[in-house]
Design an enzyme around this catalytic site. Structure first.
Site, PDB file in Angstrom:
ATOM      1  N   ASP A   1       0.736  -1.182   0.029  1.00  0.00           N
ATOM      2  CA  ASP A   1      -0.164  -0.094  -0.052  1.00  0.00           C
ATOM      3  C   ASP A   1       0.894   1.265  -0.162  1.00  0.00           C
ATOM      4  O   ASP A   1       1.613   1.264   0.871  1.00  0.00           O
ATOM      5  CB  ASP A   1      -0.620   0.126   1.231  1.00  0.00           C
ATOM      6  CG  ASP A   1      -2.057  -1.020   1.218  1.00  0.00           C
ATOM      7  OD1 ASP A   1      -2.049  -1.806   0.276  1.00  0.00           O
ATOM      8  OD2 ASP A   1      -2.930  -1.171   2.210  1.00  0.00           O
TER       9      ASP A   1
ATOM     10  N   ASP B   1     -15.204  -3.891  -1.669  1.00  0.00           N
ATOM     11  CA  ASP B   1     -14.957  -3.390  -0.054  1.00  0.00           C
ATOM     12  C   ASP B   1     -16.188  -3.566   0.398  1.00  0.00           C
ATOM     13  O   ASP B   1     -16.960  -2.632   0.228  1.00  0.00           O
ATOM     14  CB  ASP B   1     -13.934  -2.276  -0.049  1.00  0.00           C
ATOM     15  CG  ASP B   1     -12.746  -2.312  -0.852  1.00  0.00           C
ATOM     16  OD1 ASP B   1     -12.299  -3.504  -0.876  1.00  0.00           O
ATOM     17  OD2 ASP B   1     -12.409  -1.115  -1.428  1.00  0.00           O
TER      18      ASP B   1
END
Length: 243
Positions: free
Chosen positions: A11, A132
């Site tokens: 990330d 998500d």
């Protein structure tokens, strides 16, 4: 049977490798100064795929850390998949033409299913859909908002439009090292009849083995971030579960 693949995660925020807790930008841990060096280390250990997320891009709605991703795609002997801030066809083609193997559409798939369908028709398996979920509903915009669309329903709709690969993250599990929501991931696999990569909460080899054992439900891989960075498991051990 579905093949099972391990995706070590990077990330990127502010040009560094970080992990957020449950997607909270105020709860960040920095694990490295160079996303490229981290990706190179993963490739050296045998990872055939690397999962990268442009966190700044997810918030800004456009690619921000794309140079790090493109360098990894061009220079490393591993497939790169990227998500975060990809909202236009120009974003998609720039990544794909630079050698990125797969581009993930997340927020845009919820906000504009027509766009997602069009991109799936054009680019096929090089597009993955990132779903998500928070309490069974799809969340968008770097997890800052929750939609009124149920994750399974969104998955079904996009599978009909041509999606072959989904990435399912249960936000409540992400970065918590509490194990993935295996049933929610399997539910998406059964609802869509497609491949689903598990993301969020993988914290031990037991988690990896459990996910690998559910290929009959369409679970085709696991994205692992914090567990690798904190040495809760090693990438080498996780890679042994690939099929």
């Amino acid at each position: 049977m579905t093949d099972f693949t391990i995706y070590p995660a990077i990330d990127i925020r502010g040009g560094k490798c970080v992990r957020l807790l449950q997607g909270d930008y105020d709860q960040e841990t920095v694990y490295g100064d160079s996303p490229f060096d981290m990706a190179a280390a993963f490739a050296e250990k045998g990872a055939s795929w690397i999962h990268m997320v442009d966190l700044d891009g997810a918030k800004a709605g456009k690619p921000v850390n794309d140079a790090h991703v493109i360098r990894a795609a061009k220079e490393l002997d591993a497939n790169i998949q990227i998500g975060g801030g990809i909202r236009t066809e120009a974003d998609i083609t720039r990544y794909l033409e630079a050698g990125v193997a797969r581009v993930i559409l997340g927020s845009s798939a919820v906000a504009d299913p027509e766009f997602a369908s069009e991109m799936l028709e054009k680019y096929g398996s090089r597009i993955a859909i990132g779903i998500d979920a928070r309490d069974g509903y799809a969340a968008t915009h770097g997890w800052l908002e929750t939609s009124q669309v149920r994750a399974d329903e969104l998955g079904k709709r996009l599978a009909e439009a041509g999606a072959e690969t989904f990435i399912m993250t249960d936000i409540s599990k992400d970065g918590m090292m509490s194990g993935p929501n295996v049933e929610a991931i399997a539910s998406l696999g059964r609802a869509t009849g497609k491949r689903v990569i598990a993301s969020g909460g993988v914290s031990s080899m037991d988690d990896v083995k459990e996910l690998a054992s559910r290929s009959g439900d369409g679970i085709s891989g696991a994205i692992i971030g914090k567990a690798i960075y904190t040495d809760a498991l090693t990438l080498e051990d996780a890679l042994k579960e690939e099929s």
